[in-house]
Design a protein around this motif. Structure first.
Motif, short mmCIF file in Angstrom:
data_model
loop_
_atom_site.label_atom_id
_atom_site.label_comp_id
_atom_site.label_asym_id
_atom_site.label_seq_id
_atom_site.Cartn_x
_atom_site.Cartn_y
_atom_site.Cartn_z
N TRP A 36 0.84 -1.07 -0.39
CA TRP A 36 -0.47 0.05 0.18
C TRP A 36 0.97 1.60 -0.11
O TRP A 36 2.54 1.05 0.85
CB TRP A 36 -1.00 0.24 1.23
N THR A 37 0.33 1.80 -0.46
CA THR A 37 0.84 3.55 -0.26
C THR A 37 0.72 4.86 0.66
O THR A 37 -0.85 5.30 -0.01
CB THR A 37 1.32 4.13 -1.88
N PRO A 38 0.44 4.56 1.58
CA PRO A 38 0.33 5.46 2.61
C PRO A 38 -0.56 6.70 1.91
O PRO A 38 0.18 7.49 1.10
CB PRO A 38 0.67 5.45 3.68
N GLY A 39 -1.08 7.40 2.57
CA GLY A 39 -1.25 8.85 2.23
C GLY A 39 -0.08 10.35 2.68
O GLY A 39 -0.13 10.98 2.47
N ARG A 40 0.18 9.74 3.78
CA ARG A 40 1.94 10.24 4.15
C ARG A 40 3.26 10.30 3.42
O ARG A 40 3.62 8.87 3.10
CB ARG A 40 2.01 9.33 5.48
N PRO A 41 3.79 11.74 3.72
CA PRO A 41 4.52 11.41 2.01
C PRO A 41 5.82 10.43 2.64
O PRO A 41 6.68 10.88 3.82
CB PRO A 41 5.79 12.61 1.84
N GLY A 42 6.59 9.65 2.10
CA GLY A 42 7.74 8.86 2.59
C GLY A 42 7.74 7.87 3.37
O GLY A 42 8.74 6.98 3.59
N GLU A 43 6.16 6.89 3.62
CA GLU A 43 5.69 6.12 3.94
C GLU A 43 5.85 5.32 3.32
O GLU A 43 4.84 5.11 2.10
CB GLU A 43 4.64 6.14 4.86
N ARG A 44 5.47 4.04 3.69
CA ARG A 44 5.64 2.93 2.68
C ARG A 44 4.77 1.40 3.19
O ARG A 44 4.66 1.52 5.13
CB ARG A 44 6.64 1.96 2.25
N ALA A 45 3.69 0.75 2.48
CA ALA A 45 3.14 0.40 4.04
C ALA A 45 3.15 -1.53 3.29
O ALA A 45 2.56 -1.53 2.07
CB ALA A 45 2.14 0.31 4.11
N ILE A 46 2.86 -2.22 3.60
CA ILE A 46 1.98 -3.69 3.45
C ILE A 46 1.44 -3.72 4.47
O ILE A 46 1.08 -4.32 6.18
CB ILE A 46 3.49 -4.75 3.07
N LEU A 47 0.42 -4.81 4.17
CA LEU A 47 -0.42 -5.17 4.57
C LEU A 47 -1.47 -6.85 5.02
O LEU A 47 -1.55 -7.09 3.18
CB LEU A 47 -2.30 -4.19 5.38
N GLN A 48 -2.02 -7.95 5.65
CA GLN A 48 -2.37 -8.61 5.01
C GLN A 48 -3.67 -8.52 6.44
O GLN A 48 -3.56 -9.08 7.71
CB GLN A 48 -1.41 -10.20 5.59
N THR A 49 -5.03 -9.71 5.23
CA THR A 49 -6.41 -9.58 6.05
C THR A 49 -6.41 -11.10 7.06
O THR A 49 -5.97 -12.28 5.39
CB THR A 49 -7.32 -8.82 5.97
N THR A 50 -5.67 -11.85 7.91
CA THR A 50 -6.26 -12.96 7.82
C THR A 50 -7.89 -13.49 9.27
O THR A 50 -7.68 -13.24 10.31
CB THR A 50 -5.10 -14.01 8.43
N GLY A 51 -8.59 -14.12 8.33
CA GLY A 51 -9.64 -14.23 9.54
C GLY A 51 -9.98 -12.46 9.17
O GLY A 51 -10.72 -11.46 8.46
N SER A 52 -10.62 -12.75 10.63
CA SER A 52 -10.90 -11.39 11.43
C SER A 52 -9.63 -10.24 11.83
O SER A 52 -10.18 -9.05 12.13
CB SER A 52 -11.95 -11.65 12.94
N ARG A 53 -8.33 -10.60 11.60
CA ARG A 53 -7.36 -9.63 11.53
C ARG A 53 -6.74 -9.57 10.91
O ARG A 53 -6.52 -10.42 9.86
CB ARG A 53 -6.16 -10.94 12.94
#
Length: 157
Positions: free
Chosen positions: A118-135
């Protein structure tokens, strides 16, 4: 007057220099048991914990509020990162953590499982995410892509 100031300033510099020389600048490690205990008592999700972090990496903050566990981590080279875990609906959690302007930007493989980049809305930041079940787990910050991946790989139940 100048001599009086010198007499006061010299001992202060000596004390500060000795303090730094003895290595007391590094804060003590965090006691994480209380926060992980509150996550467990809430029973909404099983918390993932960063284990066997590389040398020089430190957990600097840990909070559990409003159903979101946040773990702040620093890595060498200005790698300030955070892990956010929650059972909140993904559509609610992602904008709250990454900003309303965040956007999906492909996939990345971590320990053989698929995570979303993901590309967060704040400059210079990066993100990765995972949804497993409800978490949903979001690893984000100013760390390099490799550091985000290393942090995600370190997360164990």
């Amino acid at each position: 007057m100048a001599l009086s100031m010198l007499v006061l300033i010299v001992p202060v510099f000596l004390v500060v220099g000795l303090y730094r020389f003895l290595g007391h600048e590094t804060p003590p490690p965090l006691d994480t048991e209380e926060v992980y205990g509150s996550v467990q008592r809430a029973g909404q999700f099983e918390a993932l914990k960063p284990e066997q972090l590389p040398s020089g990496w430190r957990i600097v903050s840990l909070t559990h509020t409003d159903g979101v566990l946040r773990i702040g981590i620093t890595a060498p080279g200005d790698g300030a990162m955070q892990v956010a875990e929650s059972a909140k609906p993904r559509a609610e959690l992602v904008p709250a953590i990454l900003g309303k302007d965040s956007q999906a930007a492909g996939e990345v493989t971590v320990n053989g499982s698929q995570w979303e980049r993901w590309t967060p809305g704040r400059p210079g930041e990066r993100a990765i995410l995972q949804t497993t079940g409800s978490r949903t787990v979001i690893v984000f910050g100013q760390g390099k892509d490799e550091q985000l991946r290393q942090l995600a790989e370190s997360l164990k139940a």
